[in-house]
Structures are given as C-alpha cells and as structure tokens.
Scaffold this motif. Structure first.
Motif: not given
Length: 469
Positions: A381-385, A418-419, A431-444
């Motif tokens: 629910d949007g809170r860091l857990v 959510t991950l 150096t290992t990071v290309e330009r990118h967007r974040q993604f809210n991954m569903r996880a269990r």
C-alpha cells in the motif's frame, strides 16, 4: 593528497550512501571459472536431477589464522559459541560491528590445533585480519585473496583448490571415488576421502537439498582431482557448473550473500576504517537498487534479519554483544523469498525491444544483481515494508526469485507486495546501470528456502531459519 584509507575516501567523498550508490567498480565477477560449461539452464537442472561439480577455488578469500590465540581472537569476533568447537569441525561464522550489525559471514574450518581457516568474502576476512594485527593476539595470519576479477591473461595461483560435489547422485559418486564406501563424516564435520589415490580433506556439506562433500587441497593438484571427479561421475550424470549458474544456487537454498558491511559509521570502527586501504572492497563497493536513503546505516542488517539469530550465544564476550543483548525481545524483519509475477517480468524484459519508450531496468539471468550489494524497495500500500537483496532466475522452478527481508507482520507466505525494480531518476552513475524507467513489480512472499527439497531434506540450521510453508 592521495587517499590512503577507507576513512580518507569517506572524508573526501561527501555523503557515504551517495558514494556507494555511484561506485565505479563495475560488475561483480566470479573470476577464472568458465561462465558456462554447457548452458546455465542445464547446469541448474543438474543439481536437482543428477549431480554437479562446483568450483569454488577462486571467488573467496582463504584467511589462515594460526597460533595460541587463534580461538581467543575468533571467539571475540564472532556471535557464535565456540564452547564445543574442536578440530575437524566447521561453522558458519558471523562477525558484527560494535552496534550489532553484520559485517559479513563465511565458513570457519578448524583444521588442526591452533590452525583455522576462514573461507568467504572480503569484508569478514578483512575484519579478522585487522583485529589479528592490532589486537595484541599471538597469532599468524596469511591472507590468500580471491583471484583477480580480470586477470588479463596473467597466471592465477591460489593456495588451495576447493570443489563441491552436490546433487541427488552425489552420495553414490562419493562412494565410488572412495573405493566403494562412503567416508564417515558427520554433517558440517571434516574428514578425508580418497580421490585419484590421494587423501583429500573433505567437509560434509550440502547446497542442493541433499548431502554432498566440499573437498580441498594444494592448488597444484586441482586439475588432477577435478578430472578424477568428472571421470568417475560420468555414470551419474555429473555436470560441471560455470560461474553464471553457481551464483544462482542460493536463490533456491536461501542464503543472502552480500549485505553491505556495517563498517562505515561509528567512532569505535574508525581505527578499522583508517586501516582499510582506499582500494579495499569496502572503499569501492557498490550498492544498487530502488531503495534510497542518505543514511548509510539504513543499509545495515542485523543477524536476526539474515536468519542468524540462533547463532547468537551470550556464553562469551564478543564485539557487538551489548548491542545484540539490547535487541533481545524486539521484533525483527524476517528473511523471505519474493516470487516475482511472471507477466510483469515478461513486460520488463520486452521493454528492451520497445523503440518508442525508454526501457525498464534490464533483468539479467540467471543472476540479475548489478552491484556488490542490492537493495530494492518492497512496498505494501505504498509503504516500505522490506528489502529485496539478491535476485535471479531459477530454471528449476521456472521463476524469477529474490531473497530479502520484510517486516514480521508481512512475513506470511502468499502475502502480496510490490517490488520496485530499477533505480529512480533514470539510474545512478554506476557503470552497470543503463538509463531506464522504474517498474512496480508484483511479487508474492514465499518460503525460504524456496525449494521444497531443500526445506524438507536440508539439515536444520541457518538455511531453514526463515519463513516456512
């Protein structure tokens, strides 16, 4: 003025958390061992269906500690009890900072009277080395560092070869190597086995849900022993495992390999930071992931969170004891597996081929970490857990998994979270990071260890301390 120590690096670098998040060290490399001998999918499959040979000769430090004060030194550094520790035994060794946060871990082998060797990553080895040199102990320390990540064609020589024979067919192969009978070695005890006419030291160990052996000896004998194991193992379907698949084994078995060592703060740790060189692991380590804090201590973890709470024994004095005593009775985040939603994983991977939009952060396989230590935010629910700390693909489970920690109330198998995959603002300067967007991954939330065979067959201990079914 040239920076000579970790403390110099920190003083010159500004915010420590920002510094490690933008480290230029590059990708973490498992050195020397071939990336793949066949392909990582079949190599993963073999530790579940037949047997495998893991080559651990190059990616870990061997730190030899010898002398009358060897046990006194190591007991003072470890949360573990040494009351029943004796020759030909081994243990998972966990040292902490004065504030009770994990510096690292590894395996401690009691080779002979006054002779031990720690085998593991640099942070714990460095901490032992420092205290041996500066604590007034009557010990001799020999630091056999991990092989260089990029040897650039130069010869690589270690003190020891180190192999593991694992998988359901491992016991029969071990009998064959030993002349038809299994060596009598209790779990996490040491003994010997005959291989190619040589008496080889062995640790009864398991990494794939069944009993196996870890064997080692002089490095110059390594090829001979390896060839003998592979030849004898043909009838049992033995598969040599390359460095790509090797690193992913922990996803199924439940060990979080590389939390950030808790050495960057604290006045009592300052002398250590001044001792560590500016080229040390700690000075160049990289932190990656969606979790961002300006406080480096937010990346520290406790033994309880790593599943090592049962190791803590207050039957001896040790660094961090007072802090850990003060933690007794508190709730702790729990170690869990996160099972990623396969449709979401597919969406992220497919974005690399989208010519109209910036892609999401690339998911590598079989291990998708892109820094020395990984910290991805787990939200409810949007809170860091919680935090996801080691991720990759299991071909055996046909799943994208990660190991991490989560608030106790959410540590129930089946809990949906959510991950957050990828770094904010297009990514850091690593150096290992290309330009990118974040993604809210569903996880269990899932059990740890994730693999049923490991949960049910593996000996009780740190791997099985976590969220079960």
């Amino acid at each position: 003025m040239p920076q000579k120590s970790l403390e110099d690096v920190l003083q010159a670098g500004g915010n420590t958390a920002t510094m490690v998040r933008n480290s230029q060290i590059g990708a973490y490399i498992y050195p020397v061992v071939a990336s793949e001998f066949s392909n990582w999918r079949d190599e993963q499959r073999a530790w579940r269906t037949s047997c495998v040979l893991f080559d651990q000769s190059h990616h870990m430090v061997n730190l030899f500690v010898e002398g009358p004060d060897a046990i006194k030194l190591l007991s003072y550094l470890g949360i573990n009890s040494f009351a029943n520790f004796s020759v030909n035994k081994a243990k998972q060794f966990v040292p902490c900072s004065y504030d009770g946060y994990v510096i690292g871990d590894g395996i401690l082998f009691y080779l002979a009277e006054q002779q031990l060797v720690f085998v593991g990553r640099n942070p714990a080895a460095n901490w032992i080395h420092f205290n041996a040199e500066t604590g007034g102990y009557n010990v001799k320390v020999t630091y056999d560092d991990r092989s260089p990540s990029r040897p650039m064609g130069k010869p690589v020589i270690r003190t020891l070869y180190r192999y593991q024979i694992q998988g359901p067919n491992a016991p029969e192969l071990i009998k064959k190597l030993n002349g038809g009978s299994a060596p009598t070695i209790k779990f996490f005890n040491m003994g010997t086995i005959r291989i190619a006419g040589r008496e080889v030291r062995a640790l009864h160990h398991g990494m794939a849900g069944t009993d196996g052996l870890e064997v080692w000896g002089p490095y110059e004998e390594g090829d001979e022993i390896r060839n003998a194991i592979l030849e004898a193992g043909r009838e049992f379907g033995i598969v040599p495992v390359g460095s790509r698949a090797y690193a992913s084994n922990t996803l199924e078995s439940g060990w979080i390999p590389s939390p950030l060592p808790a050495v960057y703060t604290g006045e009592k740790m300052k002398a250590y930071r001044q001792w560590l060189p500016a080229t040390s692991y700690e000075a160049v380590a990289a932190v990656g992931g969606s979790f961002v804090s300006d406080n480096i201590e937010d990346y520290y973890v406790t033994p309880h969170e790593m599943g090592y709470g049962s190791f803590i024994k207050f039957d001896h004095d040790f660094i961090g004891r007072e802090a850990l005593e003060n933690m007794k009775g508190r709730t702790h985040r729990r170690k869990v597996t996160f099972e990623w939603n396969p449709d979401d994983v597919t969406t992220v991977i497919a974005s690399m081929y989208d010519q109209d939009n910036e892609p999401y952060k690339y998911i590598d396989a079989p291990v998708s970490n892109y820094a020395s230590s990984s910290y991805d935010s787990i939200l409810s629910d949007g809170r860091l857990v919680g935090l996801s700390m080691f991720s990759g693909a299991s071909y055996n489970e046909r799943a994208q998994l990660s190991l991490g920690i989560i608030d106790e109330e959410y540590a129930v198998p089946g809990t949906q979270v959510t991950l957050v995959w990828g770094e904010p603002d297009g990514g850091t300067k690593k150096t290992t990071v290309e330009r990118h967007r974040q993604f809210n991954m569903r996880a269990r939330v899932a059990p740890v260890p994730y693999t049923r065979e490991v949960r049910e067959a593996y000996h009780s201990g740190w791997r099985t301390v976590g969220v079960g079914t």
